[in-house]
Write an enzyme that holds these catalytic residues in place. Sequence first.
Site, PDB file in Angstrom:
ATOM      1  N   CYS A 133       0.833  -1.205   0.000  1.00 19.07           N
ATOM      2  CA  CYS A 133       0.000   0.000   0.000  1.00 19.07           C
ATOM      3  C   CYS A 133       0.874   1.265   0.000  1.00 19.07           C
ATOM      4  O   CYS A 133       2.047   1.225  -0.414  1.00 19.07           O
ATOM      5  CB  CYS A 133      -0.950  -0.013   1.199  1.00 19.07           C
ATOM      6  SG  CYS A 133      -2.303   1.178   1.057  1.00 19.07           S
ATOM      7  N   ASP A 202      -3.309   1.492  10.215  1.00 25.65           N
ATOM      8  CA  ASP A 202      -4.501   2.332  10.348  1.00 25.65           C
ATOM      9  C   ASP A 202      -5.006   2.270  11.773  1.00 25.65           C
ATOM     10  O   ASP A 202      -5.472   3.271  12.309  1.00 25.65           O
ATOM     11  CB  ASP A 202      -5.583   1.875   9.360  1.00 25.65           C
ATOM     12  CG  ASP A 202      -5.234   2.350   7.960  1.00 25.65           C
ATOM     13  OD1 ASP A 202      -5.521   3.499   7.636  1.00 25.65           O
ATOM     14  OD2 ASP A 202      -4.594   1.587   7.228  1.00 25.65           O
TER      15      ASP A 202
HETATM   16  C1  RUB Z   1      -3.629   3.310   3.596  1.00 28.25           C
HETATM   17  C2  RUB Z   1      -2.938   2.352   4.502  1.00 28.25           C
HETATM   18  C3  RUB Z   1      -1.681   2.835   5.152  1.00 28.25           C
HETATM   19  C4  RUB Z   1      -2.027   3.411   6.538  1.00 28.25           C
HETATM   20  C5  RUB Z   1      -0.854   4.163   7.148  1.00 28.25           C
HETATM   21  O1  RUB Z   1      -4.941   2.887   3.255  1.00 28.25           O
HETATM   22  O2  RUB Z   1      -3.395   1.273   4.775  1.00 28.25           O
HETATM   23  O3  RUB Z   1      -0.776   1.798   5.326  1.00 28.25           O
HETATM   24  O4  RUB Z   1      -3.122   4.297   6.437  1.00 28.25           O
HETATM   25  O5  RUB Z   1      -0.563   5.318   6.400  1.00 28.25           O
HETATM   26  P1  RUB Z   1      -5.852   3.857   2.337  1.00 28.25           P
HETATM   27  P2  RUB Z   1       0.241   6.548   7.064  1.00 28.25           P
HETATM   28  O6  RUB Z   1      -5.092   4.102   1.072  1.00 28.25           O
HETATM   29  O7  RUB Z   1      -7.121   3.092   2.163  1.00 28.25           O
HETATM   30  O8  RUB Z   1      -6.072   5.119   3.135  1.00 28.25           O
HETATM   31  O9  RUB Z   1       1.533   5.950   7.530  1.00 28.25           O
HETATM   32  O10 RUB Z   1       0.392   7.536   5.960  1.00 28.25           O
HETATM   33  O11 RUB Z   1      -0.586   7.034   8.198  1.00 28.25           O
END
Ligand code: RUB
Length: 310
Positions: A133, A202
């Site tokens: 991701c 998340d």
């Molecule tokens: C994004 C996702 C990321 C976390 C952490 O999912 O799973 O790994 O949100 O991101 P989506 P960060 O694309 O559905 O939002 O480290 O930027 O908080």
Amino acid sequence: MDRQIEQIVRDISSLKVQGARNVAKSAVEALIVQVIKSRAKSRDELYSELLEVGDALASARPTEPMMRNAINDAVKFTYMQIKTRPAQDVEALKKMVVREASAYFKKMETDHKKICDYGARLIPEGGIVVTHCHSSTVTGILKRAKDLDVDFEVVALETRPRLQGRITAKELSDYGITTTLAVDGAANLLIKDADLCMVGADAIGSMGDLINKVGTSTVAHIARMHDVSFYSAAELYKYDPLTLFGNREGIEERNASEVWDGEPKKVKVRNPAFDATAARYINGYITELGVVPPQALFGIAMAKLGLKVD
Ligand code: RUB
């Protein structure tokens, strides 16, 4: 609701704003907009407006405790001002709330920098790091390692259906990091030869389990099978305090058309956005307080959020 705020809510739910940190930042921005534009005549009225906007934001992405924690902090702060400062008028309260909400951004940046420093130490010279991701925390760590002249490569898994892996691949290669993009189905083949896997978060539950983009648990299980370390990089603000009471973090189910637009009538399409990885598959959480075992995260996060179990 104000149009600008409605737009922020739409941007969050449509993934125009993507990743837990960016979502939390946008939500706090929306609260600031609400306070600045508010025509509330009393402090109670302002408080009700914040509750309403907070609810709309939180339901735009249900699996985002970092956003919920940030909203709760702002709402709690407002409530405490009303309770403890009887002489304060609504204009003075507005200023205080905007100041408090703005301080949140600063705190986020300080924590992020610390996580990048701790995480960069885990990247081995000549190593291969697999990620899934797009996590701004993980890309921050990898860029920090590059700044420290560590020579390493990244494999970014594509991440069906919204292909956030491409955002990761582009961002890292633009930064000068050798990056390979591969389909999610190649995970086993590529993790076998990797040195470590690193993903974002998340949500983190009281048992130390991780909720992150769907497919993360597959990466973790494959990593364990090949004895490859698996880390999640996360601010402690991603801990969900409700899990302490046995609540399970809800998994957002998105529109099936993101997976297959125009599927045959008899085919059922599922589109869960996240999945859960049990603590036993996680070597450590890279947090602003260092790299901590999943079992210890709950206590540290409760202290950080200023919560106590009586
Ligand atoms: C994004 C996702 C990321 C976390 C952490 O999912 O799973 O790994 O949100 O991101 P989506 P960060 O694309 O559905 O939002 O480290 O930027 O908080």
